[in-house]
Design a protein around this motif. Sequence first.
Motif, PDB file in Angstrom:
ATOM      1  N   ASN A 211      14.990   0.366  -8.235  1.00 30.21           N
ATOM      2  CA  ASN A 211      14.911  -1.520  -8.559  1.00 30.21           C
ATOM      3  C   ASN A 211      15.498  -1.389 -10.923  1.00 30.21           C
ATOM      4  O   ASN A 211      14.667  -2.493 -10.773  1.00 30.21           O
ATOM      5  CB  ASN A 211      13.809  -2.288  -8.245  1.00 30.21           C
ATOM      6  CG  ASN A 211      14.083  -3.477  -8.719  1.00 30.21           C
ATOM      7  OD1 ASN A 211      14.600  -4.588  -8.387  1.00 30.21           O
ATOM      8  ND2 ASN A 211      13.388  -4.410  -8.640  1.00 30.21           N
TER       9      ASN A 211
ATOM     10  N   GLU B 109      -5.614  -7.491  -8.043  1.00 30.78           N
ATOM     11  CA  GLU B 109      -4.864  -7.137  -6.479  1.00 30.78           C
ATOM     12  C   GLU B 109      -3.195  -6.618  -7.043  1.00 30.78           C
ATOM     13  O   GLU B 109      -2.867  -6.591  -8.217  1.00 30.78           O
ATOM     14  CB  GLU B 109      -4.976  -7.912  -5.861  1.00 30.78           C
ATOM     15  CG  GLU B 109      -4.473  -9.973  -6.324  1.00 30.78           C
ATOM     16  CD  GLU B 109      -3.992 -10.336  -4.473  1.00 30.78           C
ATOM     17  OE1 GLU B 109      -4.314 -11.484  -4.832  1.00 30.78           O
ATOM     18  OE2 GLU B 109      -3.622  -9.818  -3.035  1.00 30.78           O
ATOM     19  N   THR B 110      -2.112  -5.950  -5.686  1.00 33.40           N
ATOM     20  CA  THR B 110      -0.850  -5.835  -6.391  1.00 33.40           C
ATOM     21  C   THR B 110      -0.527  -5.985  -5.024  1.00 33.40           C
ATOM     22  O   THR B 110      -1.194  -5.688  -3.570  1.00 33.40           O
ATOM     23  CB  THR B 110      -1.058  -4.561  -6.433  1.00 33.40           C
ATOM     24  OG1 THR B 110       0.233  -3.490  -6.544  1.00 33.40           O
ATOM     25  CG2 THR B 110      -1.794  -2.721  -6.146  1.00 33.40           C
ATOM     26  N   LEU B 111       0.663  -5.841  -4.756  1.00 28.82           N
ATOM     27  CA  LEU B 111       1.334  -5.789  -3.310  1.00 28.82           C
ATOM     28  C   LEU B 111       1.459  -4.345  -3.262  1.00 28.82           C
ATOM     29  O   LEU B 111       1.952  -4.692  -2.251  1.00 28.82           O
ATOM     30  CB  LEU B 111       2.741  -6.306  -4.044  1.00 28.82           C
ATOM     31  CG  LEU B 111       3.175  -7.631  -4.543  1.00 28.82           C
ATOM     32  CD1 LEU B 111       4.343  -8.210  -4.085  1.00 28.82           C
ATOM     33  CD2 LEU B 111       2.469  -8.643  -3.162  1.00 28.82           C
TER      34      LEU B 111
ATOM     35  N   HIS C  34       3.280  -7.464 -10.457  1.00 26.97           N
ATOM     36  CA  HIS C  34       2.116  -6.757 -10.217  1.00 26.97           C
ATOM     37  C   HIS C  34       1.562  -5.606  -9.805  1.00 26.97           C
ATOM     38  O   HIS C  34       0.363  -5.587  -9.078  1.00 26.97           O
ATOM     39  CB  HIS C  34       2.335  -7.264  -8.619  1.00 26.97           C
ATOM     40  CG  HIS C  34       3.274  -6.210  -7.490  1.00 26.97           C
ATOM     41  ND1 HIS C  34       3.068  -5.233  -7.180  1.00 26.97           N
ATOM     42  CD2 HIS C  34       4.609  -5.906  -7.646  1.00 26.97           C
ATOM     43  CE1 HIS C  34       3.895  -4.433  -6.830  1.00 26.97           C
ATOM     44  NE2 HIS C  34       4.797  -4.553  -7.159  1.00 26.97           N
ATOM     45  N   ARG C  35       1.617  -4.788 -10.558  1.00 26.90           N
ATOM     46  CA  ARG C  35       1.619  -3.129 -10.593  1.00 26.90           C
ATOM     47  C   ARG C  35       0.076  -2.870 -12.060  1.00 26.90           C
ATOM     48  O   ARG C  35      -0.884  -2.586 -12.372  1.00 26.90           O
ATOM     49  CB  ARG C  35       1.980  -2.096 -10.960  1.00 26.90           C
ATOM     50  CG  ARG C  35       2.545  -2.122  -9.337  1.00 26.90           C
ATOM     51  CD  ARG C  35       3.570  -0.084  -9.268  1.00 26.90           C
ATOM     52  NE  ARG C  35       4.230  -1.047  -8.064  1.00 26.90           N
ATOM     53  CZ  ARG C  35       5.531  -0.948  -7.949  1.00 26.90           C
ATOM     54  NH1 ARG C  35       6.182  -1.277  -8.597  1.00 26.90           N
ATOM     55  NH2 ARG C  35       5.497  -0.773  -6.008  1.00 26.90           N
ATOM     56  N   THR C  36       0.120  -3.920 -13.026  1.00 29.13           N
ATOM     57  CA  THR C  36      -0.542  -3.860 -14.404  1.00 29.13           C
ATOM     58  C   THR C  36      -1.933  -4.028 -13.914  1.00 29.13           C
ATOM     59  O   THR C  36      -2.250  -5.440 -13.157  1.00 29.13           O
ATOM     60  CB  THR C  36       0.081  -5.352 -15.123  1.00 29.13           C
ATOM     61  OG1 THR C  36       1.474  -4.462 -15.837  1.00 29.13           O
ATOM     62  CG2 THR C  36      -0.576  -5.998 -16.569  1.00 29.13           C
TER      63      THR C  36
ATOM     64  N   LEU D  36      -0.869 -13.529  -7.621  1.00 32.39           N
ATOM     65  CA  LEU D  36      -0.708 -12.437  -8.379  1.00 32.39           C
ATOM     66  C   LEU D  36      -0.238 -13.335  -9.986  1.00 32.39           C
ATOM     67  O   LEU D  36       0.203 -12.681 -10.719  1.00 32.39           O
ATOM     68  CB  LEU D  36       0.661 -11.722  -7.428  1.00 32.39           C
ATOM     69  CG  LEU D  36      -0.173 -10.594  -6.674  1.00 32.39           C
ATOM     70  CD1 LEU D  36       1.074 -10.179  -5.978  1.00 32.39           C
ATOM     71  CD2 LEU D  36      -0.585  -9.464  -7.021  1.00 32.39           C
TER      72      LEU D  36
ATOM     73  N   THR E 198       9.575  -5.788 -10.542  1.00 28.06           N
ATOM     74  CA  THR E 198       8.989  -5.145 -10.148  1.00 28.06           C
ATOM     75  C   THR E 198       9.142  -4.376  -9.141  1.00 28.06           C
ATOM     76  O   THR E 198       9.748  -3.076  -9.260  1.00 28.06           O
ATOM     77  CB  THR E 198       6.922  -4.983 -10.045  1.00 28.06           C
ATOM     78  OG1 THR E 198       6.963  -6.350 -11.019  1.00 28.06           O
ATOM     79  CG2 THR E 198       6.690  -4.089 -10.165  1.00 28.06           C
TER      80      THR E 198
END
Lengths: 490, 490
Positions: free
Chosen positions: B117, B15-17, A468-470, A385, A101
């Motif tokens: 990316n 959570e997310t990055l 990590h955005r899901t 995560l 990601t």
Amino acid sequence: MSKKEPRKNTAPPEETLDPRDWGPIRELGHRMLDDMMDYLETVRERPAWVSMPDEVERKLKEPLPLEPQGEEAAYRDFRERVLPYPIGNIHPRFWGWVQGTGSALDMLSEMLAAGMNPNAAGFRQASTFVELQVLDWLREMLGYPEGASGILVSGGSVANMVGLAVARNSRAGFDLRRAGLHGGPGLTLYASSETHSSVQRSVELMGLGSEALRLIPAREDLTLDLQALEAAIREDRSAGLRPITVIGHAGTVNSGAVDDLEALADLCHREELWLHVDGAFGALAWLSPELRPRLRGMERADSLAFDLHKWMYLPYEVGCTLVRDAEAHRKAFALMPSYLSRMEAGVACIPPLFSDYGMELSRGFRALKVWMALKARGVRRYARLIEQNVAQAAYLTEKIRESPRLELAAPAPLNIVCFRVAFPNLPLAESNDRNRCILEEIQEQGIAVPSTTVLDGRLCIRVAITNHRTTRSDLDLLVREVERLGRSKP
Amino acid sequence: MSKKEPRKNTAPPEETLDPRDWGPIRELGHRMLDDMMDYLETVRERPAWVSMPDEVERKLKEPLPLEPQGEEAAYRDFRERVLPYPIGNIHPRFWGWVQGTGSALDMLSEMLAAGMNPNAAGFRQASTFVELQVLDWLREMLGYPEGASGILVSGGSVANMVGLAVARNSRAGFDLRRAGLHGGPGLTLYASSETHSSVQRSVELMGLGSEALRLIPAREDLTLDLQALEAAIREDRSAGLRPITVIGHAGTVNSGAVDDLEALADLCHREELWLHVDGAFGALAWLSPELRPRLRGMERADSLAFDLHKWMYLPYEVGCTLVRDAEAHRKAFALMPSYLSRMEAGVACIPPLFSDYGMELSRGFRALKVWMALKARGVRRYARLIEQNVAQAAYLTEKIRESPRLELAAPAPLNIVCFRVAFPNLPLAESNDRNRCILEEIQEQGIAVPSTTVLDGRLCIRVAITNHRTTRSDLDLLVREVERLGRSKP
């Protein structure tokens, strides 16, 4: 030219790629950075995928630029023709194949690496020490013993190749580097039929021949069948062949199946075979104390291949091979040509050369993004995560189980869920077609990007969550839309 | 969990990055960008190389970070411990090994690529079209015919491996991918003794064995001896071996020697051998109409390997293999596992998959920096810079000829100059030691970074100019300082 003519005066003035005035490129850079930050911040507002219009495709075909168009024009074309048409893997609802990601910090790390632009071949420079540190951290993160060696590579394919090359050279029983494969008996390798294509590609490239790779039909849970494996080894031995290595999987590409690595390690120990584990994405689940038991035995592998641009969400490209026996690793690759002589002082006064452990001599500073990410965020954040993605896969599995129209196509032990819309009254070929059309619509409408695979002749919609955005609501949307498309006429 | 409990409410928050507030990372990014621009703008004011103090090396050893240190802290450590200690290849007086230089624009291109990316595996996305365009431009830039295929790779080592793998598989005369090397006679390859170590590494990795690589002692001008080559081929054939390929060089690593590629192409045509040309840096001289005649015949090679992170000054990593026979290229690598099925619509509806032409499946967007650079600057600017580096090598050669204390160690036909301080009264071993000490001092004092090599038993100071920042005055300084150190007592 005569020695008397001083060249300095006759030569043309010298040019460089550096600007005379740094103002404009600096200003352009800040604009690019703001644009990319906007791009990342608003990713959720865009469709998961947009098909590039033919017109843009045509515009991307240009004659070779002999004269400069200028930096502004190049960037304008990037913004108009390239940036709007990604594959989508940075989007919250991208779950195709197994893709990473990226993040804003990781993008910046790549900028730092490219600005510094060291040739990370080794030598006495900061990048060498950063990479050695990163390798040591990765070793520890994955439960590998001190003294194991490692190498950062472009990704899982090369990581597998490095592991298999060390396996081949150290278990062949003769000086294969010098004599080649003709110097000894035929060598054989073993994996489940669910193994990744890169294993076959490596075996072919290494001259072993795809026939030497024994694909043991997977069990119903899509893991390696150990009894069949033992029988195959026995048979090959009695045919005069030399079995050298078994490839185990910490997460197969199709379904995330994890072979019984503990039993495999026992078997390999008993049979004196090299155990290579392909953990392209799955190996990273080791970071989570909760998930670690599922990978038990992985830490006993002779070599372990994994990616950091998948489940550590880092930008392409970065993978790694760890090798338990550092000396075997070095012996498979080390060479010392005269132009790489080590010196007693200066730039070349220090080992290692990373080319002693892999294919590449010149190398980029891919270690930096790993180093920055681990320092900035800490291992535990990644562990959380990864757990989150596994929980999301379980959540999706449950949603599918609850749906009267959907059916699971395989067990979902990790982060990959394969499912189908059930068409109980249609023949297989037709229901495969319908599922393919549904998948295509899901992508074409920009809803989400799952991919497909075929399990036991059945085409499945495959959701691999290394993102990590899901959020769970993204998966709710997917299920809703697949159900909707499943109801509509083809 | 029971089907009745809705998971949404029991699960922890996701959570997310991604940051909640994008302000700080955006601000950090702008600061990083300014710092890197300053770093590039002031590179000439710094020493060519600085040895990393032991104290910094110690600081770089940290326990695995389990908890976050934060982005600011990670960047502070980068600025203090990493950035000040590069290998030096972006410096105007770095001429060690063969390394590229990078530039501000190229750094920004890498940032764009890492932010976007994409997994540049292929598929219907902008990166695919950019890469196809870049490959077509490179083909045209290097005089290769339309219809030739190509693949961007990490660099020369892998570029050579791809070319040699296609050569091996297409000239073996049997189904080597399936049966392996055991399926046919021993295969042999030929190169001059000046060939690059990556060729040997490839031959070993591909299972052919280093013995199969016949190293023909180079002629006095360090090029391939064609008569000896023909004799070796004859001999191997009469011994029942199957010669498959000759590796020619467009610029050897030691001295920049260019084999007689026209004669080699004739010979390979006559003998039905595959001609692979290793043009890691030298191939790019083709861009210059003035230098092109020196590479005559290169355009007839069956495969051509070259780097863009050397003489196109781009950041690591980017190299390329071109293959004249696109079908042979595809046949050496293509595989179609079920999880990569092509679709009729959506993301996967378009060929190619680049993995059909090389080792890697997941791939970074290395094409972007090439595309941006060619568009922004045009080919002719690169041609002029390459000519400039060759003129600088000629200038240095002349300076050495004029110096009473220095001697040339080899012809300098391109951009590499090998020379020594003459110690006419010292035995060879001692004069080698003295030259090594001089080289080490030149580096340790931060004056410049040449490297060394050994030619005919003589240790030489080796200056390889693939540097757009170098000026003739930098070479004046080098000569002056080497002369000074040559006069001082050891």
